[in-house]
Each structure stands twice: as C-alpha cells, then as structure tokens.
Write a protein that holds these residues in place. Structure first.
Motif, PDB file in Angstrom:
ATOM      1  N   LYS A 100       0.823  -1.219   0.000  1.00  0.00           N
ATOM      2  CA  LYS A 100       0.000   0.000   0.000  1.00  0.00           C
ATOM      3  C   LYS A 100       0.860   1.274   0.000  1.00  0.00           C
ATOM      4  CE  LYS A 100      -4.014  -2.080   2.318  1.00  0.00           C
ATOM      5  NZ  LYS A 100      -4.950  -1.944   3.485  1.00  0.00           N
ATOM      6  N   THR A 122      -5.279  -6.522  11.132  1.00  0.00           N
ATOM      7  CA  THR A 122      -5.558  -5.269  10.419  1.00  0.00           C
ATOM      8  C   THR A 122      -5.002  -4.070  11.183  1.00  0.00           C
ATOM      9  OG1 THR A 122      -7.627  -6.290   9.675  1.00  0.00           O
ATOM     10  CG2 THR A 122      -7.416  -3.905   9.374  1.00  0.00           C
ATOM     11  N   ASN A 137      -1.903   0.543   6.790  1.00  0.00           N
ATOM     12  CA  ASN A 137      -1.412  -0.731   7.338  1.00  0.00           C
ATOM     13  C   ASN A 137      -0.598  -1.560   6.341  1.00  0.00           C
ATOM     14  OD1 ASN A 137      -3.501  -1.631   5.801  1.00  0.00           O
ATOM     15  ND2 ASN A 137      -4.625  -2.606   7.464  1.00  0.00           N
ATOM     16  N   VAL A 186      -4.325   1.576  11.667  1.00  0.00           N
ATOM     17  CA  VAL A 186      -5.306   0.634  11.107  1.00  0.00           C
ATOM     18  C   VAL A 186      -5.614   0.958   9.638  1.00  0.00           C
ATOM     19  CG1 VAL A 186      -7.333   1.905  11.937  1.00  0.00           C
ATOM     20  CG2 VAL A 186      -7.500  -0.552  11.560  1.00  0.00           C
ATOM     21  N   GLY A 187      -5.535   2.222   9.271  1.00  0.00           N
ATOM     22  CA  GLY A 187      -5.768   2.609   7.873  1.00  0.00           C
ATOM     23  C   GLY A 187      -4.510   2.433   7.037  1.00  0.00           C
ATOM     24  N   ARG A 228       2.624  -6.169   9.317  1.00  0.00           N
ATOM     25  CA  ARG A 228       1.966  -4.995   9.918  1.00  0.00           C
ATOM     26  C   ARG A 228       2.610  -4.597  11.246  1.00  0.00           C
ATOM     27  NH1 ARG A 228      -4.004  -6.870   7.849  1.00  0.00           N
ATOM     28  NH2 ARG A 228      -4.119  -5.539   6.002  1.00  0.00           N
ATOM     29  N   HIS A 269     -16.693  -2.400   1.259  1.00  0.00           N
ATOM     30  CA  HIS A 269     -16.628  -1.461   2.392  1.00  0.00           C
ATOM     31  C   HIS A 269     -17.332  -0.134   2.105  1.00  0.00           C
ATOM     32  CE1 HIS A 269     -13.984  -4.173   4.445  1.00  0.00           C
ATOM     33  NE2 HIS A 269     -13.008  -4.034   3.577  1.00  0.00           N
ATOM     34  N   HIS A 287      -2.287  -5.359   1.714  1.00  0.00           N
ATOM     35  CA  HIS A 287      -3.577  -6.040   1.578  1.00  0.00           C
ATOM     36  C   HIS A 287      -3.315  -7.481   1.214  1.00  0.00           C
ATOM     37  CE1 HIS A 287      -7.475  -7.295  -0.014  1.00  0.00           C
ATOM     38  NE2 HIS A 287      -6.787  -7.814  -1.017  1.00  0.00           N
ATOM     39  N   GLY A 288      -4.163  -8.377   1.689  1.00  0.00           N
ATOM     40  CA  GLY A 288      -4.158  -9.771   1.229  1.00  0.00           C
ATOM     41  C   GLY A 288      -5.578 -10.275   1.126  1.00  0.00           C
ATOM     42  N   ARG A 335      -2.354 -14.125   5.200  1.00  0.00           N
ATOM     43  CA  ARG A 335      -3.050 -13.405   6.282  1.00  0.00           C
ATOM     44  C   ARG A 335      -2.218 -13.487   7.572  1.00  0.00           C
ATOM     45  NH1 ARG A 335      -7.415 -10.216   4.726  1.00  0.00           N
ATOM     46  NH2 ARG A 335      -8.258 -10.456   6.818  1.00  0.00           N
TER      47      ARG A 335
END
Ligand code: ATP
Ligand code: MG
Length: 139
Positions: free
Chosen positions: A10, A92, A113, A110-111, A103, A53, A116-117, A86
C-alpha cells in the motif's frame, strides 16, 4: 494445496521505500512472488476494489489513501497461500499484530497498514483477475 493470493503493498509502504523489505518477509515465509507490478490505482479501481466497504465510515478515506501514491500489486503462490499470507500480514490494526508480521514491523495505523491480502480463495481469484492477465503470472 498450492494456491494463489492477491497482495497489495500500500501507499504508506511504497512511500517509505519498504517494497524490498516487505518482499523479503513474504519470501522468507515461503510464499513465492509469481507476478508483480507497480501501478498508480485510479479512483475507479480503488472504489471497485473496496466495494464491500462502501457503507463503512472509512470508505472515502480508504479510497483516497489507495490512490495517494503508487502501489505494488502482486500474486503470491504457495501452500495455503490465502491463509498463510493473512498470518504473515498480521492483524488489520498493527497494535494487535503479532511480532514478526508485516503490519507489526511496518504499519503506521489501522488505515495505513502497509499491505492487503485476499480473505478467501474465491476473492483471490476475483482480485487477481482485476489486475493481472493469466499469461503474466509465471508460477
Ligand atoms: P485488507 O482487506 O486491506 O487486506 P483486512 O482484510 O485486514 O485488510 P478489512 O476489514 O478488509 O481489513 O479492511 C480493509 C482495509 O480498510 C484495511 O486494511 C484498512 O486499510 C482499512 N480499514 C479497516 N478498518 C478501518 C478503520 N477502522 N479505519 C480506517 N481504515 C480502516
Ligand atoms: Mg480485507
């Protein structure tokens, strides 16, 4: 069972030049990076990608974040790749992530982070198809 999962490094991570360090954690876990491309996501791609989301309060912020800097989209392959990745990513919220996870090591919040998976084998197939042609995945 050999599986594939979809990963995104990200914007918070690409911005801090962490692509190589994150890839090292992925590879040390035994997962194989079988396709990878650095892109700038369009707003439409980010909105579609996080469509589940759409009703959540953080949706707008999440889409803005995902288009704020380049991302690296990847296909990872290995035994139980979806669940395995994961585990390698961690929770998360980095405050709850286990030691040694991506992470825990790198995420800011939390945003923001870092990765992504995919959360299921079915979603992995859908997400991979959104960003890769089968011919560009070399397992
Ligand atoms: P991802 O789908 O990115 O792999 P995840 O499956 O661990 O992460 P989800 O619940 O699917 O988490 O949330 C998707 C993403 O939305 C999170 O990774 C995070 O970037 C963002 N997000 C989730 N919850 C929040 C929150 N409370 N505030 C801000 N952003 C959030
Ligand atoms: Mg998710």
């Amino acid at each position: 069972m050999t599986e594939r999962t979809f990963s995104i490094i990200k914007p918070d991570a690409t911005k801090r030049n962490l692509t190589g360090k994150i890839n090292a954690v992925i590879e040390e876990s035994g997962l194989r990076i079988v396709a990878q491309r650095r892109i700038r996501m369009t707003q439409e791609e980010a909105e579609d990608f996080y469509d589940v989301h759409r009703e959540r309060p953080f949706y707008g912020e999440l889409v803005e974040f995902m288009i704020s800097e380049p991302v690296v989209v990847q296909v990872l392959q290995g035994d139980n790749a979806v669940a395995r990745y994961r585990e390698v990513m961690g929770a998360t919220n980095p405050a709850q992530a286990a030691d040694g996870t991506i992470r825990k090591l790198f995420a800011l919040s939390v945003g923001e982070n870092s990765v992504h998976g995919s959360d299921s084998v079915d979603n992995a197939k859908i997400e991979i198809a959104q960003f890769f042609d089968e011919a560009d995945i070399v397992g």
